[in-house]
Motif scaffolding. Structure first.
Motif, PDB file in Angstrom:
ATOM      1  N   ALA A   2      -7.177   3.284  -7.657  1.00 43.94           N
ATOM      2  CA  ALA A   2      -5.771   3.679  -7.583  1.00 43.94           C
ATOM      3  C   ALA A   2      -4.926   2.736  -8.439  1.00 43.94           C
ATOM      4  O   ALA A   2      -5.265   1.567  -8.631  1.00 43.94           O
ATOM      5  CB  ALA A   2      -5.297   3.642  -6.138  1.00 43.94           C
ATOM      6  N   PHE A   3      -3.816   3.267  -8.938  1.00 43.37           N
ATOM      7  CA  PHE A   3      -2.895   2.456  -9.724  1.00 43.37           C
ATOM      8  C   PHE A   3      -2.307   1.349  -8.856  1.00 43.37           C
ATOM      9  O   PHE A   3      -1.955   1.572  -7.703  1.00 43.37           O
ATOM     10  CB  PHE A   3      -1.772   3.328 -10.289  1.00 43.37           C
ATOM     11  N   ASP A   4      -2.189   0.169  -9.414  1.00 41.04           N
ATOM     12  CA  ASP A   4      -1.669  -0.996  -8.706  1.00 41.04           C
ATOM     13  C   ASP A   4      -0.563  -1.614  -9.551  1.00 41.04           C
ATOM     14  O   ASP A   4      -0.837  -2.248 -10.577  1.00 41.04           O
ATOM     15  CB  ASP A   4      -2.819  -1.974  -8.480  1.00 41.04           C
ATOM     16  N   LEU A   5       0.680  -1.435  -9.148  1.00 40.67           N
ATOM     17  CA  LEU A   5       1.831  -1.936  -9.892  1.00 40.67           C
ATOM     18  C   LEU A   5       1.784  -3.454 -10.020  1.00 40.67           C
ATOM     19  O   LEU A   5       2.091  -4.009 -11.079  1.00 40.67           O
ATOM     20  CB  LEU A   5       3.128  -1.481  -9.217  1.00 40.67           C
ATOM     21  N   TYR A   6       1.396  -4.113  -8.962  1.00 41.60           N
ATOM     22  CA  TYR A   6       1.267  -5.574  -8.991  1.00 41.60           C
ATOM     23  C   TYR A   6       0.316  -5.995 -10.113  1.00 41.60           C
ATOM     24  O   TYR A   6       0.647  -6.846 -10.932  1.00 41.60           O
ATOM     25  CB  TYR A   6       0.765  -6.081  -7.643  1.00 41.60           C
ATOM     26  N   ALA A   7      -0.875  -5.396 -10.149  1.00 37.44           N
ATOM     27  CA  ALA A   7      -1.879  -5.768 -11.152  1.00 37.44           C
ATOM     28  C   ALA A   7      -1.426  -5.444 -12.570  1.00 37.44           C
ATOM     29  O   ALA A   7      -1.813  -6.120 -13.522  1.00 37.44           O
ATOM     30  CB  ALA A   7      -3.207  -5.075 -10.853  1.00 37.44           C
ATOM     31  N   ALA A   8      -0.595  -4.419 -12.718  1.00 36.92           N
ATOM     32  CA  ALA A   8      -0.119  -4.043 -14.043  1.00 36.92           C
ATOM     33  C   ALA A   8       0.998  -4.963 -14.546  1.00 36.92           C
ATOM     34  O   ALA A   8       1.192  -5.084 -15.754  1.00 36.92           O
ATOM     35  CB  ALA A   8       0.392  -2.596 -14.021  1.00 36.92           C
ATOM     36  N   PHE A   9       1.720  -5.617 -13.650  1.00 34.94           N
ATOM     37  CA  PHE A   9       2.880  -6.412 -14.058  1.00 34.94           C
ATOM     38  C   PHE A   9       2.706  -7.920 -13.889  1.00 34.94           C
ATOM     39  O   PHE A   9       2.928  -8.678 -14.827  1.00 34.94           O
ATOM     40  CB  PHE A   9       4.123  -5.951 -13.273  1.00 34.94           C
ATOM     41  N   VAL A  10       2.333  -8.356 -12.718  1.00 35.75           N
ATOM     42  CA  VAL A  10       2.377  -9.785 -12.393  1.00 35.75           C
ATOM     43  C   VAL A  10       1.411 -10.627 -13.230  1.00 35.75           C
ATOM     44  O   VAL A  10       1.820 -11.640 -13.803  1.00 35.75           O
ATOM     45  CB  VAL A  10       2.204 -10.013 -10.880  1.00 35.75           C
ATOM     46  N   PRO A  11       0.123 -10.274 -13.372  1.00 38.15           N
ATOM     47  CA  PRO A  11      -0.760 -11.138 -14.157  1.00 38.15           C
ATOM     48  C   PRO A  11      -0.339 -11.296 -15.624  1.00 38.15           C
ATOM     49  O   PRO A  11      -0.432 -12.397 -16.176  1.00 38.15           O
ATOM     50  CB  PRO A  11      -2.126 -10.448 -14.056  1.00 38.15           C
ATOM     51  N   TYR A  66      13.360 -12.606 -11.629  1.00 34.78           N
ATOM     52  CA  TYR A  66      14.629 -12.005 -11.206  1.00 34.78           C
ATOM     53  C   TYR A  66      14.462 -10.511 -10.986  1.00 34.78           C
ATOM     54  O   TYR A  66      15.020  -9.949 -10.046  1.00 34.78           O
ATOM     55  CB  TYR A  66      15.689 -12.306 -12.267  1.00 34.78           C
ATOM     56  N   ALA A  67      13.675  -9.866 -11.837  1.00 37.52           N
ATOM     57  CA  ALA A  67      13.444  -8.421 -11.681  1.00 37.52           C
ATOM     58  C   ALA A  67      12.808  -8.119 -10.337  1.00 37.52           C
ATOM     59  O   ALA A  67      13.212  -7.167  -9.659  1.00 37.52           O
ATOM     60  CB  ALA A  67      12.563  -7.896 -12.813  1.00 37.52           C
ATOM     61  N   LEU A  68      11.835  -8.920  -9.938  1.00 36.84           N
ATOM     62  CA  LEU A  68      11.200  -8.676  -8.640  1.00 36.84           C
ATOM     63  C   LEU A  68      12.209  -8.802  -7.503  1.00 36.84           C
ATOM     64  O   LEU A  68      12.188  -8.008  -6.566  1.00 36.84           O
ATOM     65  CB  LEU A  68      10.018  -9.621  -8.429  1.00 36.84           C
ATOM     66  N   ASP A  69      13.086  -9.782  -7.613  1.00 41.72           N
ATOM     67  CA  ASP A  69      14.103  -9.943  -6.572  1.00 41.72           C
ATOM     68  C   ASP A  69      15.092  -8.782  -6.581  1.00 41.72           C
ATOM     69  O   ASP A  69      15.447  -8.255  -5.534  1.00 41.72           O
ATOM     70  CB  ASP A  69      14.849 -11.266  -6.752  1.00 41.72           C
ATOM     71  N   GLN A  70      15.531  -8.366  -7.759  1.00 41.78           N
ATOM     72  CA  GLN A  70      16.482  -7.261  -7.875  1.00 41.78           C
ATOM     73  C   GLN A  70      15.864  -5.944  -7.402  1.00 41.78           C
ATOM     74  O   GLN A  70      16.522  -5.156  -6.745  1.00 41.78           O
ATOM     75  CB  GLN A  70      16.933  -7.100  -9.332  1.00 41.78           C
ATOM     76  N   LEU A  71      14.623  -5.709  -7.772  1.00 45.35           N
ATOM     77  CA  LEU A  71      13.993  -4.435  -7.445  1.00 45.35           C
ATOM     78  C   LEU A  71      13.601  -4.327  -5.977  1.00 45.35           C
ATOM     79  O   LEU A  71      13.226  -3.258  -5.517  1.00 45.35           O
ATOM     80  CB  LEU A  71      12.786  -4.179  -8.357  1.00 45.35           C
ATOM     81  N   ALA A  72      13.732  -5.415  -5.246  1.00 46.21           N
ATOM     82  CA  ALA A  72      13.531  -5.332  -3.794  1.00 46.21           C
ATOM     83  C   ALA A  72      14.635  -4.484  -3.171  1.00 46.21           C
ATOM     84  O   ALA A  72      14.475  -3.952  -2.081  1.00 46.21           O
ATOM     85  CB  ALA A  72      13.512  -6.730  -3.184  1.00 46.21           C
ATOM     86  N   ALA A 104       4.758 -13.708  -5.308  1.00 48.28           N
ATOM     87  CA  ALA A 104       4.791 -12.245  -5.185  1.00 48.28           C
ATOM     88  C   ALA A 104       3.475 -11.751  -4.593  1.00 48.28           C
ATOM     89  O   ALA A 104       2.401 -12.229  -4.945  1.00 48.28           O
ATOM     90  CB  ALA A 104       5.019 -11.603  -6.552  1.00 48.28           C
ATOM     91  N   THR A 105       3.582 -10.809  -3.680  1.00 49.85           N
ATOM     92  CA  THR A 105       2.377 -10.231  -3.085  1.00 49.85           C
ATOM     93  C   THR A 105       2.175  -8.816  -3.607  1.00 49.85           C
ATOM     94  O   THR A 105       3.142  -8.130  -3.944  1.00 49.85           O
ATOM     95  CB  THR A 105       2.491 -10.175  -1.551  1.00 49.85           C
ATOM     96  N   PRO A 106       0.936  -8.371  -3.674  1.00 48.51           N
ATOM     97  CA  PRO A 106       0.692  -6.990  -4.086  1.00 48.51           C
ATOM     98  C   PRO A 106       1.454  -5.990  -3.219  1.00 48.51           C
ATOM     99  O   PRO A 106       2.014  -5.021  -3.738  1.00 48.51           O
ATOM    100  CB  PRO A 106      -0.824  -6.833  -3.933  1.00 48.51           C
ATOM    101  N   GLU A 107       1.518  -6.244  -1.926  1.00 47.17           N
ATOM    102  CA  GLU A 107       2.207  -5.318  -1.026  1.00 47.17           C
ATOM    103  C   GLU A 107       3.691  -5.198  -1.379  1.00 47.17           C
ATOM    104  O   GLU A 107       4.247  -4.091  -1.433  1.00 47.17           O
ATOM    105  CB  GLU A 107       2.053  -5.764   0.438  1.00 47.17           C
ATOM    106  N   ALA A 108       4.333  -6.325  -1.618  1.00 49.93           N
ATOM    107  CA  ALA A 108       5.771  -6.309  -1.931  1.00 49.93           C
ATOM    108  C   ALA A 108       6.039  -5.625  -3.264  1.00 49.93           C
ATOM    109  O   ALA A 108       6.959  -4.818  -3.379  1.00 49.93           O
ATOM    110  CB  ALA A 108       6.330  -7.727  -1.935  1.00 49.93           C
ATOM    111  N   VAL A 109       5.247  -5.942  -4.286  1.00 48.26           N
ATOM    112  CA  VAL A 109       5.460  -5.339  -5.609  1.00 48.26           C
ATOM    113  C   VAL A 109       5.123  -3.851  -5.567  1.00 48.26           C
ATOM    114  O   VAL A 109       5.881  -3.018  -6.064  1.00 48.26           O
ATOM    115  CB  VAL A 109       4.661  -6.081  -6.695  1.00 48.26           C
ATOM    116  N   ASN A 110       4.005  -3.505  -4.973  1.00 47.07           N
ATOM    117  CA  ASN A 110       3.606  -2.091  -4.927  1.00 47.07           C
ATOM    118  C   ASN A 110       4.588  -1.237  -4.123  1.00 47.07           C
ATOM    119  O   ASN A 110       4.734  -0.039  -4.384  1.00 47.07           O
ATOM    120  CB  ASN A 110       2.197  -1.956  -4.367  1.00 47.07           C
ATOM    121  N   SER A 111       5.297  -1.863  -3.188  1.00 50.94           N
ATOM    122  CA  SER A 111       6.231  -1.101  -2.350  1.00 50.94           C
ATOM    123  C   SER A 111       7.444  -0.580  -3.117  1.00 50.94           C
ATOM    124  O   SER A 111       8.138   0.315  -2.643  1.00 50.94           O
ATOM    125  CB  SER A 111       6.698  -1.942  -1.157  1.00 50.94           C
TER     126      SER A 111
END
Length: 177
Positions: A2-11, A66-72, A104-111
């Motif tokens: 499955a697609f994982d937004l965390y894996a596509a962005f954070v690393p 900052y993007a991760l914080d804003q996109l929450a 950042a956690t995968p759960e938070a980013v993927n959400s």
């Protein structure tokens, strides 16, 4: 898989952020060895209508941590209030972004993948995208543009940098020993 937004962005952002302190170290070394001033590099830009060097570090910070914080939430509003004015200030901003990404956690980013995000500039919504497209289609390309431009400005000024300096550790900071 499955697609994982965390894996596509954070690393990827962690990899390129992790390389920036080494690029800065080479810039500082270049200043010392070539009897030029820090200002000659810090005030440099690729073209008259482009931002100088420190703005690109700020933009890397903005389009990663900052993007991760804003996109929450449901809006992304650019923050240009604190532009670093020295190598140390740039390193501190990079460290802040690295710390945020490390937390950042995968759960938070993927959400955020399906959440609608408004891009707000000057108090006005300019466009709305799903979180996945906002992170991968807006923030990631912006982050890469500004990391590349930071490298390019220093390279243009004569700092001896290689592609490896830009890329950092391809395995990413999570795998460094």
């Amino acid at each position: 898989m499955a697609f994982d937004l965390y894996a596509a962005f954070v690393p990827t952002t962690r990899q390129l952020l992790g390389a920036l302190p080494g690029v800065i170290a080479k810039a500082e070394e270049f200043v010392a060895e070539n009897h030029c001033s820090d200002a000659e590099l810090i005030e440099a830009r690729l073209a008259d209508d482009m931002w100088p060097l420190p703005w690109h570090v700020r933009s890397c910070w903005m389009h990663s941590a900052y993007a991760l914080d804003q996109l929450a939430g449901t809006e992304f509003t650019p923050d240009f209030t604190s532009i670093p004015d020295s190598w140390d200030a740039m390193l501190a901003m990079i460290a802040e972004a690295e710390d945020r990404l490390a937390d950042a956690t995968p759960e938070a980013v993927n959400s955020i993948a399906e959440r609608k995000i408004d891009f707000v500039l000057g108090g006005e919504t300019r466009f709305t995208l799903p979180g996945e497209r906002f992170l991968l289609g807006f923030n990631l390309p912006n982050f890469q543009f500004h990391a590349t431009t930071f490298y390019d400005i220093l390279r243009m000024k004569g700092v001896p940098l290689s592609k490896r300096d830009y890329m950092g550790n391809p395995a990413g900071p999570m795998f460094q020993s």
